[in-house]
Design an enzyme around this catalytic site. Structure first.
Site, short mmCIF file in Angstrom:
data_model
loop_
_atom_site.label_atom_id
_atom_site.label_comp_id
_atom_site.label_asym_id
_atom_site.label_seq_id
_atom_site.Cartn_x
_atom_site.Cartn_y
_atom_site.Cartn_z
N SER A 153 0.89 -1.26 0.00
CA SER A 153 0.11 0.01 0.07
C SER A 153 0.99 1.20 0.29
O SER A 153 1.90 1.20 0.46
CB SER A 153 -0.80 0.00 1.25
OG SER A 153 -0.18 -0.05 2.44
N GLU B 163 6.51 -0.62 -5.49
CA GLU B 163 5.12 -0.81 -6.31
C GLU B 163 4.10 -0.80 -5.35
O GLU B 163 3.79 -1.71 -4.66
CB GLU B 163 5.24 -2.46 -6.80
CG GLU B 163 6.56 -2.70 -7.80
CD GLU B 163 6.28 -2.09 -9.14
OE1 GLU B 163 5.31 -1.63 -9.33
OE2 GLU B 163 7.32 -2.46 -10.03
N CYS C 178 -3.37 -5.19 -8.22
CA CYS C 178 -2.95 -3.73 -8.20
C CYS C 178 -3.15 -3.03 -9.58
O CYS C 178 -3.78 -2.04 -9.48
CB CYS C 178 -1.15 -3.67 -8.06
SG CYS C 178 -0.39 -4.76 -9.02
#
Ligand code: NAD
Length: 476
Positions: free
Chosen positions: A228, A249, A283
């Protein structure tokens, strides 16, 4: 109940404390996961440090061959590991055929391929300048010890994305899986470690505090983090203080823009899986769908038909296409965002009400009648809920796509590839797909911009991310 073990310096290591891991489809306890204490984290980093110079000194060909052995071990253990992914993470086992649901077996196939590809790639020295007086070469050196911190949505695949390129380039690794999905990763590391010299790959486990200790360790030279934005920011602060490079990421809020010439019936399947792969817990999933007002109803109807046809349940059972949400925190977040949409006057086209019972099941939910600024549009839902927003001009849709801090992926859907490309070039995202979404590939760099992070993984660019450049400059 079995307590799973970490691997440190080639040995299985138990911890004094442990916690239970649960199956989100049934609520049943699956096993116990060790909580690594400070000494174990330090021991894992020391083991990685001790192993690193010898690992880096091995000829490239040897490291490549060993990683090919790792790929074979993953292949041989894929059925067992896929079952762990389904039990712990919730995605169905699925299959690899063109009509099968991409689930845990697909995740394990990905682990194998994302091991073989970096193992096959080279990053040779590059002559960046040469004249009569000098010759300058850029060579790539491993950082040393890489700390990898992974999330729970694709637990084994993301672990492999972090581990294998780092090892390929001569780093050694300490990985900490998510506390929600540790068992499969501990098993994967145990199997990989059996192929490699002791200390080359190590694991620690536990919650955020264990991750925090790992990235603080003075023996860590590079951090790879997937998770996150909030945690990423905390890790970036540590990395800045320690002058350690970090690849982040982070989350996304991917927009898909359907252009006015698209055929809703033709693109519905691509949009559907773009949004709902792994129950939207991916994601780079479509998290906001922008549709021309004239195509709105047809697109919604086509997606509703698909959403209502997908069997949902325990992914170990045959024929299941959709599993549970992975954890209670995420389940509550999705429910809260649906409630906020209702309160904003949205239309819940299908789904919307979680299933009663032990599992964390939430039906696939389509929401219309929202606008930019509503919470379900602006916040990353990371779950099986898709807001579909009608737009009046392509300019508006582009502005909508770009207005949020996230910049991971995006997509444009059209039969006019020139028009689609012109729109794609104006979207602020690390990847813009045309007529597909989330279609990552081991040769194609992947990473976010803006609030979605920095640095890329995969392919040759990904290998560069786990090395530091060094110039060798020769006077002639
Ligand atoms: P998270 O940030 O809560 O946890 C990720 C990992 O960080 C876990 O292993 C956790 O234990 C660890 N952690 C927590 N606090 C820490 C700290 N202070 N120091 C070090 N480690 C710490 O994220 P999550 O909920 O597991 O994952 C979901 C998020 O990940 C979503 O936002 C999703 O979009 C994003 N994600 C991004 C990508 C990508 O490639 N960009 C891929 C998958 C998931």
């Amino acid at each position: 109940m079995q307590t799973f073990l970490n691997t440190i310096g080639g040995s299985a290591v138990a911890a004094k404390r442990s916690f239970e891991s649960f199956n989100p489809a049934t609520g049943e306890a699956l096993g116990r996961v060790p909580v690594s204490d400070d000494a174990e984290v330090a021991a894992a980093v020391s083991a990685a440090r001790a192993a690193q110079p010898t690992w880096a000194a091995r000829p490239d060909a040897e490291r490549k061959a060993l990683l090919m052995e790792v790929a074979a071990v993953i292949h041989g253990n894929a059925p067992m590991l896929a079952e762990w992914v389904t039990r712990e993470q919730g995605k169905p086992l699925g299959g690899l055929g063109p009509t099968e649901v991409p689930g845990s077996r697909f995740e394990l196939w990905g682990c194998e391929v994302w091991t073989q590809v970096p193992a096959s790639l080279d990053l040779p020295a590059e002559v960046v300048f040469e004249d009569d007086t000098r010759r300058d070469e850029l060579v790539r050196r491993p950082y040393g010890v890489v700390a990898a911190i992974a999330p729970w949505n694709w637990p084994l695949l993301i672990a492999i994305w972090q581990i294998v390129p780092a090892l390929r380039m001569g780093n050694t690794v300490v990985i900490k899986p998510s506390e929600y999905t540790s068992i499969g990763t501990l098993e994967l590391v145990r199997l990989i470690a059996a192929v490699l010299p002791p200390g080359v790959i190590n694991s620690v486990s536990g919650g955020g505090a264990v991750g925090a200790r790992l990235v603080e360790d003075a023996g860590v030279d590079k951090i790879l983090f997937t998770g996150s934005g909030n945690t990423g920011a905390r890790i970036a602060e540590v990395a800045a203080r320690r002058h350690v490079p970090v690849t982040l990421e982070l989350g996304g809020n991917d927009a898909a823009i359907v252009l006015p010439d698209a055929d809703p019936a033709q693109i519905a399947m691509g949009l559907f899986w773009g949004a709902f792969l792994n129950m939207g817990q991916t994601c780079a999933c479509i998290k906001r769908l922008y549709v021309p007002r004239a195509l709105h109803d047809a697109t919604v109807a086509a997606l509703k038909a698909l959403a209502e046809a997908m069997p949902m349940g325990n992914g170990l059972e045959p024929g299941i296409a959709m599993g549970p949400i992975q954890n209670r925190m995420q389940f509550d977040k999705v429910n809260d965002l649906v409630a906020s949409a209702r309160a904003a006057g949205a239309d819940i086209v299908c789904g919307g009400v979680p299933r009663e019972g032990a599992g964390l099941f939430h039906p696939l939910t389509l929401v219309t009648g929202l606008k930019d600024g509503d919470r379900l549009v602006d916040e990353e839902q990371f779950g099986p809920v898709l807001p579909i927003i009608a737009y009046d001009s392509v300019e508006d849709a582009i502005a909508s796509a770009n207005r949020l801090p996230a910049g991971l992926g995006a997509s444009v859907w059209s039969s006019d590839l020139i028009a689609a490309r012109a729109v794609a070039e104006r979207i602020e995202a690390g990847t813009v797909w045309i007529n597909q979404h989330g279609m990552i590939h081991p040769m194609v760099p992947f990473g976010g911009i803006k609030g979605s992070g920095h640095g890329v993984e995969f392919g040759v660019e990904g290998l560069k991310g786990v090395t530091r450049p060094q110039v060798i400059s020769l006077r002639k």
